[in-house]
Design a protein around this motif. Structure first.
Motif, PDB file in Angstrom:
ATOM      1  N   HIS A 118       0.834  -1.210   0.000  1.00  0.00           N
ATOM      2  CA  HIS A 118       0.000   0.000   0.000  1.00  0.00           C
ATOM      3  C   HIS A 118       0.866   1.256   0.000  1.00  0.00           C
ATOM      4  CE1 HIS A 118      -2.938   3.010   1.023  1.00  0.00           C
ATOM      5  NE2 HIS A 118      -2.362   3.234   2.191  1.00  0.00           N
ATOM      6  N   GLN A 119       1.877   1.285   0.820  1.00  0.00           N
ATOM      7  CA  GLN A 119       2.740   2.461   0.890  1.00  0.00           C
ATOM      8  C   GLN A 119       3.472   2.694  -0.426  1.00  0.00           C
ATOM      9  OE1 GLN A 119       1.386   4.123   3.310  1.00  0.00           O
ATOM     10  NE2 GLN A 119       3.334   4.725   4.237  1.00  0.00           N
ATOM     11  N   GLN A 120       3.881   1.606  -1.059  1.00  0.00           N
ATOM     12  CA  GLN A 120       4.601   1.728  -2.331  1.00  0.00           C
ATOM     13  C   GLN A 120       3.662   2.060  -3.486  1.00  0.00           C
ATOM     14  OE1 GLN A 120       6.533  -2.093  -2.544  1.00  0.00           O
ATOM     15  NE2 GLN A 120       8.229  -1.483  -1.197  1.00  0.00           N
ATOM     16  N   SER A 121       2.409   1.643  -3.382  1.00  0.00           N
ATOM     17  CA  SER A 121       1.463   1.827  -4.491  1.00  0.00           C
ATOM     18  C   SER A 121       0.773   3.180  -4.478  1.00  0.00           C
ATOM     19  CB  SER A 121       0.402   0.724  -4.459  1.00  0.00           C
ATOM     20  OG  SER A 121       0.991  -0.547  -4.607  1.00  0.00           O
ATOM     21  N   GLY A 122       0.636   3.787  -3.323  1.00  0.00           N
ATOM     22  CA  GLY A 122      -0.061   5.066  -3.285  1.00  0.00           C
ATOM     23  C   GLY A 122      -0.204   5.658  -1.906  1.00  0.00           C
ATOM     24  N   GLY A 133      -7.866  16.905  -5.692  1.00  0.00           N
ATOM     25  CA  GLY A 133      -8.013  15.468  -5.880  1.00  0.00           C
ATOM     26  C   GLY A 133      -6.661  14.763  -5.842  1.00  0.00           C
ATOM     27  N   ILE A 134      -6.626  13.600  -5.265  1.00  0.00           N
ATOM     28  CA  ILE A 134      -5.385  12.824  -5.205  1.00  0.00           C
ATOM     29  C   ILE A 134      -5.278  12.060  -6.513  1.00  0.00           C
ATOM     30  CG2 ILE A 134      -4.114  11.042  -3.951  1.00  0.00           C
ATOM     31  CD1 ILE A 134      -5.666  11.878  -1.444  1.00  0.00           C
ATOM     32  N   ALA A 135      -4.463  12.606  -7.402  1.00  0.00           N
ATOM     33  CA  ALA A 135      -4.385  12.095  -8.767  1.00  0.00           C
ATOM     34  C   ALA A 135      -3.455  10.892  -8.833  1.00  0.00           C
ATOM     35  CB  ALA A 135      -3.903  13.195  -9.709  1.00  0.00           C
ATOM     36  N   MET A 136      -4.029   9.734  -8.615  1.00  0.00           N
ATOM     37  CA  MET A 136      -3.267   8.499  -8.741  1.00  0.00           C
ATOM     38  C   MET A 136      -4.235   7.421  -9.189  1.00  0.00           C
ATOM     39  SD  MET A 136      -2.865   7.149  -4.821  1.00  0.00           S
ATOM     40  CE  MET A 136      -4.316   6.551  -3.935  1.00  0.00           C
ATOM     41  N   TYR A 137      -3.704   6.452  -9.912  1.00  0.00           N
ATOM     42  CA  TYR A 137      -4.515   5.275 -10.209  1.00  0.00           C
ATOM     43  C   TYR A 137      -3.890   4.111  -9.459  1.00  0.00           C
ATOM     44  CZ  TYR A 137      -7.140   1.583 -12.367  1.00  0.00           C
ATOM     45  OH  TYR A 137      -7.963   0.502 -12.545  1.00  0.00           O
ATOM     46  N   TYR A 138      -4.651   3.527  -8.593  1.00  0.00           N
ATOM     47  CA  TYR A 138      -4.165   2.499  -7.665  1.00  0.00           C
ATOM     48  C   TYR A 138      -4.842   1.187  -8.022  1.00  0.00           C
ATOM     49  CZ  TYR A 138      -2.920   0.759  -2.937  1.00  0.00           C
ATOM     50  OH  TYR A 138      -2.420   0.055  -1.877  1.00  0.00           O
ATOM     51  N   PRO A 139      -4.157   0.295  -8.765  1.00  0.00           N
ATOM     52  CA  PRO A 139      -4.779  -1.000  -9.098  1.00  0.00           C
ATOM     53  C   PRO A 139      -5.117  -1.759  -7.810  1.00  0.00           C
ATOM     54  CG  PRO A 139      -2.776  -0.641 -10.365  1.00  0.00           C
ATOM     55  CD  PRO A 139      -2.804   0.417  -9.307  1.00  0.00           C
ATOM     56  N   ILE A 157      -9.599  -0.018   1.021  1.00  0.00           N
ATOM     57  CA  ILE A 157      -9.660  -0.528  -0.351  1.00  0.00           C
ATOM     58  C   ILE A 157     -10.877   0.039  -1.077  1.00  0.00           C
ATOM     59  CG2 ILE A 157     -10.089  -2.618  -1.713  1.00  0.00           C
ATOM     60  CD1 ILE A 157      -8.284  -4.107   0.301  1.00  0.00           C
ATOM     61  N   ASP A 158     -12.002   0.119  -0.384  1.00  0.00           N
ATOM     62  CA  ASP A 158     -13.215   0.680  -0.992  1.00  0.00           C
ATOM     63  C   ASP A 158     -13.025   2.158  -1.329  1.00  0.00           C
ATOM     64  OD1 ASP A 158     -14.557  -1.723  -0.865  1.00  0.00           O
ATOM     65  OD2 ASP A 158     -15.503  -1.286   1.072  1.00  0.00           O
ATOM     66  N   THR A 159     -12.391   2.909  -0.448  1.00  0.00           N
ATOM     67  CA  THR A 159     -12.189   4.338  -0.725  1.00  0.00           C
ATOM     68  C   THR A 159     -11.200   4.529  -1.875  1.00  0.00           C
ATOM     69  OG1 THR A 159     -10.438   4.528   0.963  1.00  0.00           O
ATOM     70  CG2 THR A 159     -12.680   5.035   1.653  1.00  0.00           C
ATOM     71  N   ILE A 160     -10.210   3.656  -1.968  1.00  0.00           N
ATOM     72  CA  ILE A 160      -9.258   3.735  -3.080  1.00  0.00           C
ATOM     73  C   ILE A 160      -9.978   3.457  -4.407  1.00  0.00           C
ATOM     74  CG2 ILE A 160      -7.265   2.607  -4.147  1.00  0.00           C
ATOM     75  CD1 ILE A 160      -6.170   2.225  -1.275  1.00  0.00           C
ATOM     76  N   ARG A 161     -10.846   2.461  -4.400  1.00  0.00           N
ATOM     77  CA  ARG A 161     -11.615   2.152  -5.612  1.00  0.00           C
ATOM     78  C   ARG A 161     -12.442   3.367  -6.052  1.00  0.00           C
ATOM     79  NH1 ARG A 161     -12.857  -3.349  -3.543  1.00  0.00           N
ATOM     80  NH2 ARG A 161     -11.705  -4.826  -4.831  1.00  0.00           N
ATOM     81  N   LEU A 162     -13.096   4.004  -5.074  1.00  0.00           N
ATOM     82  CA  LEU A 162     -13.931   5.157  -5.421  1.00  0.00           C
ATOM     83  C   LEU A 162     -13.071   6.314  -5.900  1.00  0.00           C
ATOM     84  CD1 LEU A 162     -16.782   6.097  -5.670  1.00  0.00           C
ATOM     85  CD2 LEU A 162     -16.769   6.752  -3.246  1.00  0.00           C
TER      86      LEU A 162
END
Length: 204
Positions: free
Chosen positions: A73-77, A89-95, A134-139
């Motif tokens: 998680h820390q490395q991904s976003g 907005g936090i402009a990242m795409y987090y698979p 995880i849900d908030t990252i998806r949104l």
């Protein structure tokens, strides 16, 4: 008189034999009972040790999984979320996938057998908070995709008022969601820190 003495002697001898046999049988039964009780107790103790060892092994496996998830998680976003001020907005795409916490989910029964209430609660709370993250990252991914889509449309039609409105709305939605993502991240990371401290204090 002699006959009475003889009957008395015979009766006493028979009674003595019966009592002796009864005492011998009782002693034998008591010895067998003690041996059986000891065997049962020792078996229960062995079973308890094995169960405790299994629970400890489960906790270790769950912690290994959670530490790996925190690292990913820390490395991904996660670092980007921490660096955000929440104003934009936090402009990242987090698979993200649905395959996290497989060890935790597969061992929910063993986690329920943890006797330390603080540890048990911390494990469950941390799991819930990370699933919520995880849900908030998806949104947030969804809002970011809407911004990108609106931006592409606007670049193709820079004079379109509709495209301008769509882009502004998408950016506003993305920005307004940033505080929720930051809060969810902090809540999950704090829960993990508290869990990790409990586990280390226990010595697992």
């Amino acid at each position: 008189m002699e006959l009475n003495n003889w009957f008395f002697t015979v009766a006493a001898s028979l009674l003595s034999g019966v009592v002796g046999a009864a005492l011998g049988a009782l002693a034998s039964w008591f010895g067998a009972f003690q041996s059986t009780s000891r065997s049962i107790r020792e078996q229960r103790e062995r079973d308890q040790r094995l169960d405790n060892d299994a629970v400890v092994a489960t906790i270790q496996a769950v912690m290994d999984e959670m530490r790996a998830i925190v690292q990913v998680h820390q490395q991904s976003g996660g670092s980007e979320i921490e660096a955000s001020d929440g104003a934009t907005g936090i402009a990242m795409y987090y698979p993200i996938s649905d395959h996290y916490f497989t060890v935790f989910n597969a061992n929910a029964g063993a986690i329920g057998r943890i006797r330390n209430p603080q540890l048990r609660v911390r494990l469950v709370v941390t799991n819930v908070y990370f699933k919520a993250l995880i849900d908030t990252i998806r949104l947030n991914n969804h809002f970011g995709e809407r911004v990108e889509s609106a931006d592409r449309a606007h670049r193709h039609n820079p004079d379109s008022e509709e495209c301008q409105r769509d882009l502004a709305l998408a950016c506003d939605q993305h920005a307004s969601y940033a505080p929720s993502l930051i809060l969810s991240h902090r809540r999950a990371m704090t829960a993990f820190g508290e869990l990790d401290a409990v586990v280390r204090a226990i010595g697992i």
